[in-house]
Design an enzyme around this catalytic site. Structure first.
Site, PDB file in Angstrom:
ATOM      1  N   PRO A 152      -7.918   0.970  12.736  1.00  0.00           N
ATOM      2  CA  PRO A 152      -7.210   0.313  13.699  1.00  0.00           C
ATOM      3  C   PRO A 152      -7.785   0.500  14.983  1.00  0.00           C
ATOM      4  CG  PRO A 152      -6.477   2.320  13.439  1.00  0.00           C
ATOM      5  CD  PRO A 152      -7.600   2.182  12.614  1.00  0.00           C
ATOM      6  N   TRP A 153      -7.139  -0.077  16.153  1.00  0.00           N
ATOM      7  CA  TRP A 153      -7.655  -0.114  17.371  1.00  0.00           C
ATOM      8  C   TRP A 153      -7.138   0.975  18.199  1.00  0.00           C
ATOM      9  CZ3 TRP A 153      -3.115  -0.529  19.736  1.00  0.00           C
ATOM     10  CH2 TRP A 153      -1.997  -1.368  19.292  1.00  0.00           C
ATOM     11  N   LYS A 177     -15.077  -1.508   8.560  1.00  0.00           N
ATOM     12  CA  LYS A 177     -14.873  -2.468   9.256  1.00  0.00           C
ATOM     13  C   LYS A 177     -13.776  -2.198  10.410  1.00  0.00           C
ATOM     14  CE  LYS A 177     -12.236  -6.023  10.041  1.00  0.00           C
ATOM     15  NZ  LYS A 177     -11.559  -6.150  11.208  1.00  0.00           N
ATOM     16  N   PRO A 178     -14.134  -2.104  11.609  1.00  0.00           N
ATOM     17  CA  PRO A 178     -13.614  -1.697  12.703  1.00  0.00           C
ATOM     18  C   PRO A 178     -12.580  -2.842  13.207  1.00  0.00           C
ATOM     19  CG  PRO A 178     -15.819  -1.685  13.174  1.00  0.00           C
ATOM     20  CD  PRO A 178     -15.787  -2.374  11.880  1.00  0.00           C
ATOM     21  N   GLU A 251      -2.789   4.283   5.214  1.00  0.00           N
ATOM     22  CA  GLU A 251      -2.258   5.119   6.524  1.00  0.00           C
ATOM     23  C   GLU A 251      -1.551   4.090   7.381  1.00  0.00           C
ATOM     24  OE1 GLU A 251      -2.107   8.143   6.731  1.00  0.00           O
ATOM     25  OE2 GLU A 251      -3.485   9.271   5.221  1.00  0.00           O
ATOM     26  N   CYS A 285       0.560   6.075  15.589  1.00  0.00           N
ATOM     27  CA  CYS A 285       1.380   5.829  14.567  1.00  0.00           C
ATOM     28  C   CYS A 285       2.526   7.279  14.423  1.00  0.00           C
ATOM     29  CB  CYS A 285       0.700   5.760  13.303  1.00  0.00           C
ATOM     30  SG  CYS A 285      -0.566   7.157  13.071  1.00  0.00           S
ATOM     31  N   GLU A 383       8.739  -0.441  14.268  1.00  0.00           N
ATOM     32  CA  GLU A 383       7.398  -0.068  15.195  1.00  0.00           C
ATOM     33  C   GLU A 383       7.071  -0.988  16.288  1.00  0.00           C
ATOM     34  OE1 GLU A 383       3.364   0.420  13.298  1.00  0.00           O
ATOM     35  OE2 GLU A 383       3.496   2.397  14.048  1.00  0.00           O
TER      36      GLU A 383
HETATM   37  P1  NAD Z   1      -3.642  -4.074  11.794  1.00  0.00           P
HETATM   38  O1  NAD Z   1      -3.037  -3.658  10.292  1.00  0.00           O
HETATM   39  O2  NAD Z   1      -3.485  -5.314  12.262  1.00  0.00           O
HETATM   40  O3  NAD Z   1      -5.276  -3.936  11.618  1.00  0.00           O
HETATM   41  C1  NAD Z   1      -5.891  -2.858  11.165  1.00  0.00           C
HETATM   42  C2  NAD Z   1      -7.293  -3.164  10.334  1.00  0.00           C
HETATM   43  O4  NAD Z   1      -7.174  -4.193   9.469  1.00  0.00           O
HETATM   44  C3  NAD Z   1      -8.160  -4.105  11.289  1.00  0.00           C
HETATM   45  O5  NAD Z   1      -9.359  -3.607  11.218  1.00  0.00           O
HETATM   46  C4  NAD Z   1      -7.810  -5.548  10.715  1.00  0.00           C
HETATM   47  O6  NAD Z   1      -9.117  -6.298  11.023  1.00  0.00           O
HETATM   48  C5  NAD Z   1      -7.834  -5.133   9.222  1.00  0.00           C
HETATM   49  N1  NAD Z   1      -7.083  -6.281   8.641  1.00  0.00           N
HETATM   50  C6  NAD Z   1      -6.002  -7.118   8.996  1.00  0.00           C
HETATM   51  N2  NAD Z   1      -5.736  -8.155   8.053  1.00  0.00           N
HETATM   52  C7  NAD Z   1      -6.474  -7.714   6.896  1.00  0.00           C
HETATM   53  C8  NAD Z   1      -6.465  -8.171   5.553  1.00  0.00           C
HETATM   54  N3  NAD Z   1      -5.785  -9.198   5.313  1.00  0.00           N
HETATM   55  N4  NAD Z   1      -7.241  -7.681   4.754  1.00  0.00           N
HETATM   56  C9  NAD Z   1      -8.149  -6.625   5.161  1.00  0.00           C
HETATM   57  N5  NAD Z   1      -8.128  -6.089   6.415  1.00  0.00           N
HETATM   58  C10 NAD Z   1      -7.190  -6.539   7.379  1.00  0.00           C
HETATM   59  O7  NAD Z   1      -3.214  -2.629  12.613  1.00  0.00           O
HETATM   60  P2  NAD Z   1      -3.756  -2.669  14.071  1.00  0.00           P
HETATM   61  O8  NAD Z   1      -2.573  -3.539  15.008  1.00  0.00           O
HETATM   62  O9  NAD Z   1      -5.208  -2.596  14.352  1.00  0.00           O
HETATM   63  O10 NAD Z   1      -3.259  -1.176  14.395  1.00  0.00           O
HETATM   64  C11 NAD Z   1      -2.001  -0.667  14.613  1.00  0.00           C
HETATM   65  C12 NAD Z   1      -1.383  -0.164  13.113  1.00  0.00           C
HETATM   66  O11 NAD Z   1      -2.010   0.896  12.731  1.00  0.00           O
HETATM   67  C13 NAD Z   1       0.022   0.375  13.638  1.00  0.00           C
HETATM   68  O12 NAD Z   1       0.989  -0.331  12.624  1.00  0.00           O
HETATM   69  C14 NAD Z   1      -0.255   1.717  13.472  1.00  0.00           C
HETATM   70  O13 NAD Z   1       1.090   2.630  12.971  1.00  0.00           O
HETATM   71  C15 NAD Z   1      -1.000   1.803  12.275  1.00  0.00           C
HETATM   72  N6  NAD Z   1      -1.851   3.206  12.420  1.00  0.00           N
HETATM   73  C16 NAD Z   1      -1.428   4.127  11.334  1.00  0.00           C
HETATM   74  C17 NAD Z   1      -2.099   5.365  11.364  1.00  0.00           C
HETATM   75  C18 NAD Z   1      -1.834   6.279  10.229  1.00  0.00           C
HETATM   76  O14 NAD Z   1      -2.528   7.195  10.121  1.00  0.00           O
HETATM   77  N7  NAD Z   1      -0.798   6.147   9.348  1.00  0.00           N
HETATM   78  C19 NAD Z   1      -2.789   5.845  12.342  1.00  0.00           C
HETATM   79  C20 NAD Z   1      -3.315   4.733  13.471  1.00  0.00           C
HETATM   80  C21 NAD Z   1      -2.538   3.555  13.300  1.00  0.00           C
END
Ligand code: NAD
Length: 481
Positions: A152-153, A177-178, A251, A285, A383
C-alpha cells in the site's frame, strides 16, 4: 520552485527495464501536487516476464543454505542503513510524511531484515521420530517458490521489507508490486541493493492494481500473494486466487478503538491520541480512529485531547523540520476524507476541531475530532484513513467493550486504565490482533506478529509466525528395513 522529474524502471531478472508496452505513469509529491517521477505502467506482459524471470532464478536460489540467505538479508539491512537518509528523504517526498517519521522507519525496517536473517536459520518443526513402528517420519519445511508482495501507499518501503524479509529468509523468490502512488523507495532501495542481490530473486513491477496486481494473483505459477491494502482489495484477491487455489495472506484495514476506562490519566490519553490518531496523517491501519471514553472523565479527556490535537504542526515536510503532520496521499483521498466528514455532519455529528483542508496547495486535511456519533454511523463503522478521530462515551466497561468490538474490523485496539486487572481483562475481551495497554500504535517489534482478524484479514507480518505464510510443510516417511 519546481522539482526535477526522475524516471525509474522496473527490476526484472536483475535488469532495469521499461514496461513491455512502453507506457509510463506519473508519481506526485502530495505536499505540493507536483509530478516528481515517472515509472513504468506495467501490463499483463510485464507480469508474464516477471514470473518467468523469478522462475529462472529459483533453482539456484533453492540451493542456497540458510546461512547464505542470512548473509544476503544482513547485507540488505546494511545497504538500507547506509543509504537511510536518502531513502527517508525520498519516502518523505513521495508520501508527504514528516522527516522524523521517515527517518524513524529506517532503523526499524533494517531491524526487520536482520530479524529475518536470524529467522532463516531458525525454522522449526516437530522432531523426527518413529511414530509408526518400523518407519521414521520427519518434516521438511520448504519455501513455496514464487511469492508476490502487493503493498500500500502509507508505509511503502517498510511494507515491502515486511514482505521481502520472510519471503527470502524462507528461500522463496519474490515479485513486488508497489502501490501506484508510492513506488519510489522500493525501486530505489533495490537499485542500491543490486550489488548484493542475485538476479531475479527479487523483481518489481509498477503499475495499476488491475492489470498488474490482478495479473500476478491470476498467474498459475505464483504460489502466494501477500497483500497489505484495503478490505475490498483483499476480498477481490481472495476470490481471484480461488481459481488457482494459491495461498493468500491479507493485512487489511482497521478501525482501532482506544478504550479509555474511568480511572485513566486524561493527559496520557491526550498524548496517545495525538500520536495514535494523527501519525502519518492518520493513514495507518492501526490508527486510534475511535476513542471511547468513560462518562466520568469524558470532559477532562476531551479538553486535554482537543488542545493536544490543535497543537499539531501541519505543513509541507520539506519546508520545516518540526512539521508533525503532512498531507494525505492524493487529491482523491482528500476528497474521500472530506466526504466522510460531510456525511457525518449531515447525520448530526459535531466537528469539535478541524474538519476542512489546510493551505492552498497539496492534499492537506486538518486534524479533526468528531463527537456526537452513534455506533451505527458510517464514520464509526468505516475506515476513513485520514486525520479523523471519532469520540464516543460509555457508562460501563461492558458497554465499552461492546462498542469497541462492534465493527467488522479486528486489527488493533488499546485500553487505558491505571488498574492492571481491568486493563488485562479488557485486553482479553478485545477482538483484535494487537492490543496495547496504556499506549497506542507503538511499540511494534519484529519478534511479535502483526495481523488482524475478522475483515482485517488473516496471516501475520513480522515474527516467526510470518514464516508459516511463506513455507509449506512436507512429511517424509522412510521404511527402516
Ligand atoms: P489498496 O487496496 O487500494 O491498494 C493496495 C495495493 O493493492 C496496491 O498496490 C494496489 O495497486 C493493489 N491492488 C488494487 N487492486 C488490486 C487487485 N484487484 N488485484 C491485485 N492488486 C490490487 O490500498 P491502499 O489504498 O494502497 O492502502 C490503504 C489500505 O491499506 C487501507 O485500507 C489500510 O488500512 C490498509 N493497510 C493495512 C495494513 C495492515 O497491516 N493490516 C497496513 C497498512 C495499510
Amino acid at each position: 520552485m519546481s522539482t526535477a522529474v526522475t524516471s525509474y524502471k522496473n527490476l526484472i531478472g536483475g535488469e532495469w527495464v521499461d514496461a513491455v508496452e512502453g507506457e509510463t505513469m506519473e508519481v506526485l509529491n502530495p505536499a505540493t501536487g507536483e509530478v516528481i517521477a515517472e515509472v513504468p505502467r506495467g501490463g499483463e506482459r510485464d507480469v508474464t516476464r516477471a514470473v518467468e524471470a523469478a522462475a529462472k532464478a529459483l533453482p539456484d536460489w533453492l540451493e542456497k543454505t540458510p546461512k547464505d540467505r542470512m548473509e544476503l538479508l544482513l547485507s540488505l539491512a546494511d545497504v538500507l542503513e547506509e543509504h537511510g537518509e536518502e531513502l527517508a528523504q525520498l519516502e518523505s517526498l513521495n508520501v508527504g510524511k514528516p522527516m522524523w517519521i521517515a527517518r524513524d522507519e529506517i532503523p526499524f525496517t533494517a531491524d526487520n531484515l536482520r530479524f529475518f536473517a536470524g529467522a532463516a536459520r531458525n525454522l522449526e518443526g516437530k522432531a523426527a521420530g518413529e511414530y509408526v513402528a518400523g518407519y521414521t517420519s520427519f518434516l521438511r519445511r520448504e519455501p513455496l517458490g514464487i511469492v508476490v508482495g502487493i503493498t500500500p501507499w502509507n508505509y511503502p518501503l517498510m511494507m515491502a521489507i515486511w514482505k521481502l524479509g520472510p519471503a527470502l529468509a524462507a528461500g522463496n523468490v519474490q515479485i513486488l508490486k508497489p502501490a501506484e502512488q508510492t513506488p519510489l523507495t522500493t525501486l530505489r532501495f533495490l537499485e542500491l541493493a543490486q550489488e548484493v542481490l542475485p538476479p531475479g530473486v527479487v523483481n518489481v513491477i509498477t503499475g495499476d492494481g488491475v492489470p498488474v496486481g490482478d495479473g500476478l494473483v491470476r498467474h498459475p505459477d505464483v504460489a502466494l500473494v501477500s497483500l497489505t491494502g484495503d478490505v475490498e482489495t483483499g476480498k477481490t484477491i481472495a476470490r481471484t486466487a480461488a481459481d488457482t487455489l494459491k495461498r493468500v495472506h491479507l493485512e487489511l484495514g482497521g478501525k482501532a478503538p482506544m478504550v479509555v476506562l474511568d480511572d485513566a490519566d486524561p493527559e496520557a490519553v491526550a498524548a496517545a491520541v495525538k500520536i495514535g490518531g494523527y501519525f502519518n496523517s492518520g493513514q495507518d491501519c492501526t490508527a486510534s480512529s475511535r476513542i471511547l471514553v468513560a462518562d466520568r472523565i469524558y470532559d477532562d479527556v476531551m479538553s486535554e485531547t482537543v488542545s493536544a490535537v490543535e497543537s499539531l504542526k501541519v505543513g509541507d515536510p520539506s519546508e520545516a523540520d518540526d512539521v508533525e503532520m503532512g498531507p494525505v496521499i492524493s487529491a482523491s483521498q482528500q476528497e474521500r476524507v472530506l466526504g466522510f466528514l460531510e456525511r457525518a455532519v449531515a447525520a448530526k455529528a459535531t466537528v469539535v476541531t478541524g474538519g476542512g483542508t489546510v493551505g492552498d496547495r497539496g492534499f492537506f486535511v486538518a486534524p479533526t475530532i468528531v463527537a456526537d456519533v452513534t455506533q451505527d454511523a458510517e464514520i464509526v463503522q468505516r475506515e476513513v484513513f485520514g486525520p479523523v478521530v471519532t469520540v464516543q462515551r460509555f457508562s460501563s466497561d461492558e458497554e465499552a467493550l461492546e462498542l469497541a468490538n462492534g465493527v467488522r474490523y479486528g486489527l488493533a485496539a488499546s485500553v487505558f486504565s491505571q488498574n492492571v486487572g481491568r486493563a488485562l481483562s479488557a485486553a482479553r475481551k478485545l477482538a483484535f490482533g494487537t492490543v496495547w495497554i496504556n499506549e497506542h500504535l507503538f511499540p511494534l517489534t519484529p519478534e511479535m506478529p502483526h495481523g488482524g482478524i475478522k475483515e482485517s484479514g488473516y496471516g501475520k507480518d513480522m515474527s516467526l509466525y510470518s514464516m508459516e505464510e511463506y513455507t509449506r510443510v512436507k512429511h517424509v516417511v522412510a521404511k527402516l528395513s
